[in-house]
Design a protein around this motif. Sequence first.
Motif, PDB file in Angstrom:
ATOM      1  N   ASN A   1       0.818  -1.207   0.000  1.00 54.82           N
ATOM      2  CA  ASN A   1       0.000   0.000   0.000  1.00 54.82           C
ATOM      3  C   ASN A   1       0.854   1.262   0.000  1.00 54.82           C
ATOM      4  N   GLN A   2       1.919   1.253   0.771  1.00 59.78           N
ATOM      5  CA  GLN A   2       2.820   2.405   0.787  1.00 59.78           C
ATOM      6  C   GLN A   2       3.440   2.625  -0.587  1.00 59.78           C
ATOM      7  N   ASP A   3       3.864   1.537  -1.230  1.00 60.69           N
ATOM      8  CA  ASP A   3       4.479   1.655  -2.556  1.00 60.69           C
ATOM      9  C   ASP A   3       3.462   2.118  -3.594  1.00 60.69           C
ATOM     10  N   ILE A   4       2.245   1.596  -3.514  1.00 61.68           N
ATOM     11  CA  ILE A   4       1.209   1.974  -4.484  1.00 61.68           C
ATOM     12  C   ILE A   4       0.970   3.477  -4.448  1.00 61.68           C
ATOM     13  N   MET A   5       0.864   4.032  -3.255  1.00 68.81           N
ATOM     14  CA  MET A   5       0.547   5.458  -3.132  1.00 68.81           C
ATOM     15  C   MET A   5       1.730   6.357  -3.474  1.00 68.81           C
ATOM     16  N   ALA A   6       2.958   5.892  -3.247  1.00 65.80           N
ATOM     17  CA  ALA A   6       4.132   6.725  -3.489  1.00 65.80           C
ATOM     18  C   ALA A   6       4.745   6.522  -4.870  1.00 65.80           C
ATOM     19  N   LYS A   7       4.792   5.276  -5.325  1.00 66.58           N
ATOM     20  CA  LYS A   7       5.532   4.951  -6.550  1.00 66.58           C
ATOM     21  C   LYS A   7       4.657   4.821  -7.791  1.00 66.58           C
ATOM     22  N   TYR A   8       3.404   4.420  -7.602  1.00 65.62           N
ATOM     23  CA  TYR A   8       2.569   4.061  -8.759  1.00 65.62           C
ATOM     24  C   TYR A   8       1.369   4.989  -8.944  1.00 65.62           C
ATOM     25  N   LEU A   9       0.599   5.195  -7.891  1.00 68.74           N
ATOM     26  CA  LEU A   9      -0.634   5.982  -7.945  1.00 68.74           C
ATOM     27  C   LEU A   9      -1.433   5.678  -9.224  1.00 68.74           C
ATOM     28  N   PRO A  10      -1.866   4.431  -9.400  1.00 66.13           N
ATOM     29  CA  PRO A  10      -2.620   4.058 -10.602  1.00 66.13           C
ATOM     30  C   PRO A  10      -4.059   4.568 -10.590  1.00 66.13           C
ATOM     31  N   ALA A  11      -4.495   5.126  -9.466  1.00 61.96           N
ATOM     32  CA  ALA A  11      -5.821   5.713  -9.309  1.00 61.96           C
ATOM     33  C   ALA A  11      -5.745   6.597  -8.072  1.00 61.96           C
ATOM     34  N   VAL A  12      -6.816   7.325  -7.804  1.00 63.00           N
ATOM     35  CA  VAL A  12      -6.849   8.197  -6.631  1.00 63.00           C
ATOM     36  C   VAL A  12      -7.938   7.688  -5.696  1.00 63.00           C
ATOM     37  N   PRO A  13      -7.584   7.181  -4.504  1.00 57.85           N
ATOM     38  CA  PRO A  13      -8.628   6.788  -3.549  1.00 57.85           C
ATOM     39  C   PRO A  13      -9.359   8.026  -3.060  1.00 57.85           C
ATOM     40  N   LEU A  14     -10.671   7.959  -3.042  1.00 55.86           N
ATOM     41  CA  LEU A  14     -11.471   9.126  -2.685  1.00 55.86           C
ATOM     42  C   LEU A  14     -12.117   9.012  -1.314  1.00 55.86           C
ATOM     43  N   SER A  15     -12.833   7.916  -1.069  1.00 59.55           N
ATOM     44  CA  SER A  15     -13.601   7.851   0.178  1.00 59.55           C
ATOM     45  C   SER A  15     -14.007   6.428   0.505  1.00 59.55           C
ATOM     46  N   SER A  16     -14.344   6.243   1.773  1.00 61.64           N
ATOM     47  CA  SER A  16     -15.078   5.074   2.249  1.00 61.64           C
ATOM     48  C   SER A  16     -16.285   5.608   2.997  1.00 61.64           C
ATOM     49  N   SER A  17     -17.444   4.994   2.799  1.00 63.39           N
ATOM     50  CA  SER A  17     -18.645   5.542   3.437  1.00 63.39           C
ATOM     51  C   SER A  17     -19.634   4.434   3.784  1.00 63.39           C
ATOM     52  N   PRO A  18     -20.428   4.644   4.857  1.00 58.96           N
ATOM     53  CA  PRO A  18     -21.396   3.628   5.272  1.00 58.96           C
ATOM     54  C   PRO A  18     -22.726   3.765   4.536  1.00 58.96           C
ATOM     55  N   PRO A  19     -23.039   2.897   3.600  1.00 60.92           N
ATOM     56  CA  PRO A  19     -24.297   3.009   2.860  1.00 60.92           C
ATOM     57  C   PRO A  19     -25.474   2.479   3.668  1.00 60.92           C
ATOM     58  N   ALA A  20     -26.649   2.875   3.276  1.00 58.55           N
ATOM     59  CA  ALA A  20     -27.862   2.446   3.976  1.00 58.55           C
ATOM     60  C   ALA A  20     -28.791   1.688   3.037  1.00 58.55           C
ATOM     61  N   ILE A  21     -29.729   1.007   3.648  1.00 56.88           N
ATOM     62  CA  ILE A  21     -30.826   0.356   2.937  1.00 56.88           C
ATOM     63  C   ILE A  21     -32.101   0.771   3.674  1.00 56.88           C
ATOM     64  N   VAL A  22     -33.181   1.058   2.963  1.00 56.71           N
ATOM     65  CA  VAL A  22     -34.386   1.576   3.607  1.00 56.71           C
ATOM     66  C   VAL A  22     -35.567   0.657   3.313  1.00 56.71           C
ATOM     67  N   VAL A  23     -36.393   0.427   4.342  1.00 52.75           N
ATOM     68  CA  VAL A  23     -37.602  -0.389   4.193  1.00 52.75           C
ATOM     69  C   VAL A  23     -38.756   0.286   4.922  1.00 52.75           C
ATOM     70  N   ARG A  24     -39.961  -0.106   4.572  1.00 56.35           N
ATOM     71  CA  ARG A  24     -41.150   0.463   5.192  1.00 56.35           C
ATOM     72  C   ARG A  24     -41.259   0.018   6.656  1.00 56.35           C
ATOM     73  N   SER A  25     -42.103   0.724   7.393  1.00 57.64           N
ATOM     74  CA  SER A  25     -42.220   0.481   8.833  1.00 57.64           C
ATOM     75  C   SER A  25     -42.758  -0.904   9.163  1.00 57.64           C
ATOM     76  N   ASN A  26     -43.487  -1.519   8.214  1.00 56.92           N
ATOM     77  CA  ASN A  26     -44.091  -2.827   8.494  1.00 56.92           C
ATOM     78  C   ASN A  26     -43.196  -3.994   8.107  1.00 56.92           C
ATOM     79  N   ILE A  27     -41.951  -3.711   7.754  1.00 57.84           N
ATOM     80  CA  ILE A  27     -41.013  -4.768   7.355  1.00 57.84           C
ATOM     81  C   ILE A  27     -40.127  -5.116   8.543  1.00 57.84           C
ATOM     82  N   SER A  28     -39.960  -6.390   8.801  1.00 60.64           N
ATOM     83  CA  SER A  28     -39.084  -6.833   9.883  1.00 60.64           C
ATOM     84  C   SER A  28     -38.176  -7.952   9.390  1.00 60.64           C
TER      85      SER A  28
END
Length: 559
Positions: A514-541
Amino acid sequence: MRSAARRLSAVCAAGALAVTLAACANSARDDGTAAQGGAGATGGTLVFGAAGAPKNFDPIFNDDGESFRPIRQIYDTLITYKAGTTELAPGLATKWESTPDGKTWTFTLRDGVKFHDGTAVDGAAICANFDRWFNMSGAAAQSQMIYYGDIFEGFAKNEGDATGSPLYTGCTAPASNQAVVTLTKYKGALPAAFGLTAFSISSPTAMKQYNANEVTQSGDSFSYSAYATEHPTGTGAFKFQSYDRANGTVTLVRNDDYWGEKAKVDKLIFRIIPDENARKQELAAGTIDGYDLPSPADYASLKAAGQQVLVRDNFNILYLGINQKNNPALKDLRVRQAIAYAINRDALVKNKLPEGGEVATQFMPSTVAGYAQGVQQYPYDPEKAKSLLAEAGASNLTLNFYYPTEVSRPYMPNPTELFSVISEDLKQVGITINPVAEPWNGGYKDSVQKAGKQDLHLLGWTGDYNDAGNFVGTFFGREKAEFGFNDPALFSALAAADATPDPAAHAAAYAQANQDIMAKYLPAVPLSSSPPAIVVRSNISGLVPSPLTDERFNTVSKG
């Protein structure tokens, strides 16, 4: 801090010793039921709003979430993941163990399990699946087996772009309830990768009857067999009934003979609704019971309306891909670094991604063993970006920037908005952007991952299991059209990390990579990590959100 479940998964994924594997197997529930079940009424129809159309229903020819969602309901894998975690659990196999060198894996199978066509799940059926993948012929078919190429590395006869030396050597069934898989070397991804949806177990009888291996290519388009489109046959809690392409609906029905916890609803329908606002309106109207990846801006209003917003743990990465093939300037590390410095990732995460999102400094979440401390940083610095471009003679750079439409992904809730913000940052340092928008399942992935038409592109990854190789190894472990570079030193370093059995040394090797990838290669730019959600109606369990987006609907009921 990693949860106990993730720590256990990392040990299971990294250790090949039989004693370790036995501990992992014994820690998981062995009764075949979900970790949490629904408590509501049974019966009825559950309608879920899908963001995109499935490519097909043959697991081995898929690698995207919209295809995998129905596939997970139709099929099972040898090993699975405990609901809501990355912890390994029994699937079709109640026990798995390997020899100390990690080259031989023995699976003990559940008794009495049948495919949806009534044929038995036995050692011979398991071997038929492994042999099918290994012996797959045709450049078109092999090109669609993304996960197979990443894990098993090569075919009996490589065709087209396939070039690797195969990991798999064979499979035997010494008893009806056993399958023994032999490999050429230790693989850090195993045993966890045996739980990948792509490696779901299909009925050999149905595959033969409906010519499962037929894949044809015309330009950038692929056509699949009757097995993949009309007769997918697994062992899952739901059986395939139909896919109405005109109306955009996939219909599954309960498998009354399921070996595990039987589905609580009679029918499960996936309605394809590409527009996120349209999905929200359908949920409010009660015409669908849930949908994935609601916009972070809508969480409060959804909750106020009585809907359930279930937030998953963070286990993904979004990146800006850089293809070095088409534009010579992108081969210069200084230009790639300038692109990284030009992007205001802090503002991007704060304004466009869910609460709890983090700016990514490397190509994996911080919860994965192998995450490196002290990697090369690229903070927002437009003046430095301009200076690097000038130094590289690329001050008048023009780039084709591809982004997807008709999709929301866990790491990328609104691709168009993300494209707009990033492209504006790049324009501010003097880069001219030519935007190219393509539908997610209408050519985008083939354009960027197969044909490599782009200079820049937006893409990401939700982890399949807790191992660094599933992130950086998947992205940069071999030559790919997506990134357009060939660097044997990087490929070798990642292969060596993957082949290191000791868990601590395994993680340390990936941290160095990982250190080498970011310093020597940088084949892409990491942007973010994020917690996605899923939504359901109130009557779903009973819906258990998964960090792997590996939700199963057999536990879900409607009140």
